[in-house]
Design an enzyme around this catalytic site. Structure first.
Site, short mmCIF file in Angstrom:
data_model
loop_
_atom_site.label_atom_id
_atom_site.label_comp_id
_atom_site.label_asym_id
_atom_site.label_seq_id
_atom_site.Cartn_x
_atom_site.Cartn_y
_atom_site.Cartn_z
N HIS A 81 1.89 4.52 -2.87
CA HIS A 81 2.10 5.96 -2.66
C HIS A 81 3.47 6.39 -3.18
CE1 HIS A 81 -1.50 6.49 -0.34
NE2 HIS A 81 -1.10 5.75 0.68
N HIS A 123 0.85 -1.20 0.00
CA HIS A 123 0.00 0.00 0.00
C HIS A 123 0.88 1.25 0.00
CE1 HIS A 123 -3.47 2.51 1.50
NE2 HIS A 123 -2.46 3.22 1.99
N GLU A 124 1.86 1.28 0.90
CA GLU A 124 2.76 2.44 0.97
C GLU A 124 3.66 2.53 -0.27
OE1 GLU A 124 2.53 4.75 3.20
OE2 GLU A 124 0.94 3.66 4.25
#
Length: 363
Positions: free
Chosen positions: A21, A17-18
């Protein structure tokens, strides 16, 4: 098993998920000061040529990315940022146009969606899809279907007016909606009939003792046919399944709010750990399927319009786009404090739920 399963599910999913980003931020030229796998004290790490510190931290419960200039929860420019030279300022998160910041923030949840689609598509490619005609092969005695007058050989053609193409589509409507209203359109010997139901609530237990409240009419299908699928169809099926799971989550929350489901069905980290360990004990296929479900769950939660979550940032960006100016920094700070308090309260509540549901208490 709980600890291993939890770390194998949540750690990689939050880290990816990170990473979503990070990759979109890097694409738009935003420098990342740090990317951590885990939280807390750094155990090992290195700094790359772009100045990003990649590190492994003590608590392996996910990770985070820290973009340059993004120094407060509201992602508002600080005095330090305003004092930066223009060349350095251009590499920071606050300097980017609104649409770029929105894409960077949205990249995390949509990475989780992409992970789920890849997993589900891989299963479709490997095992094909099962096509089951919506024809009733048997009706259970004393069931809602028997009381309504459904018979073996009836072909279900619609659910609440929507055409029905397979028996699985009926299951997708009935199972997650105990206590709900339902109208089935049926074709019997050339005649069109309608049957109205209140879906009965059935409590089932799996081999681990977990209770599940599901809806059941009491009809069974005939044997299905396994049909191979190609890559494009597999991705399409996986995308539809991901959307259906999202709808099921929204529906489930609505049922809890309206009282149709008890609040003890809400779960937190302990329940995720418990289910992770149980699915891991069943084999890799069940465990990976569960990981896809958790990945969708993470995306869904992060997109909620709660300050301090990705969805909260996106809500502020939407407000800024409409107002043509940012929401005031003080207002954002108060909103994020309120959002954080809400999240902490919810975390405490679901953790208490988790503890109470442990076998030592339930017995």
């Amino acid at each position: 098993m709980w600890i291993i399963g939890f770390l194998l599910v949540l750690g990689p999913l939050v880290t990816l998920h990170e990473l979503g980003h990070y990759l979109v931020g890097r694409f738009f030229g935003v420098k990342a000061d740090a990317f951590s796998v885990g939280f807390g004290k750094e155990l090992a790490g290195f700094t790359d040529k772009r100045g990003t510190r990649w590190k492994l931290s003590a608590l392996p419960l996910g990770g985070y990315v820290q973009f340059a200039g993004d120094m407060n929860p509201a992602s508002q420019p600080s005095e330090e940022w305003l004092a930066l030279p223009e060349e350095e300022k251009r590499k920071t998160f606050p300097s980017k146009p609104l649409w770029q910041k929105a894409l960077i923030v949205a990249a995390g949840p949509f990475t989780n969606f992409a992970i789920a689609v890849v997993i589900l598509a891989a299963f479709s490619l490997a095992y094909g899809k099962i096509e089951i005609p919506p024809v009733i092969a048997a009706v259970s005695e004393n069931s809602a279907a028997a009381e309504a007058g459904l018979q073996a050989g009836d072909r279900i053609v619609s659910v609440d007016g929507r055409p029905l193409n397979s028996f699985d589509e009926l299951s997708d409507v009935v199972l997650p909606n105990p206590g709900g209203k339902l109208t089935l359109g049926v074709k019997r010997n050339g005649r069109d009939l309608n049957f109205d139901f209140t879906i009965p609530t059935i409590v089932e237990r799996d081999r681990f003792g977990n209770e599940f409240r599901i809806g059941r009419l009491g009809v069974a299908s005939g044997p299905g046919e396994v049909v191979p699928v190609g890559p494009f169809e597999a991705v399409g099926l996986a995308t539809v399944k991901t959307v259906d799971i999202m709808k099921m989550m929204v529906n489930g929350i609505g049922q809890i709010i309206t009282g149709r489901r008890p609040v003890d069905e809400l779960g937190g980290p302990l329940k995720i750990a418990k289910f992770s360990g149980e699915q891991l004990s069943l084999g890799w296929r069940e465990f990976v399927s569960f990981a896809a479900l958790v990945s969708i769950n993470l995306a869904f939660i992060n997109l909620l319009p709660i300050p301090a979550l990705d969805g909260g940032h996106l809500a502020f960006y939407a407000a800024e786009a409409i107002r043509r100016k940012p929401v005031g920094q003080r207002s954002q700070e108060w909103a994020f404090r309120t959002g954080m308090a809400l999240l902490l309260t919810l975390m405490l509540f679901v953790t208490i739920n988790d503890v109470i549901s442990l076998p030592i208490f339930s017995s």
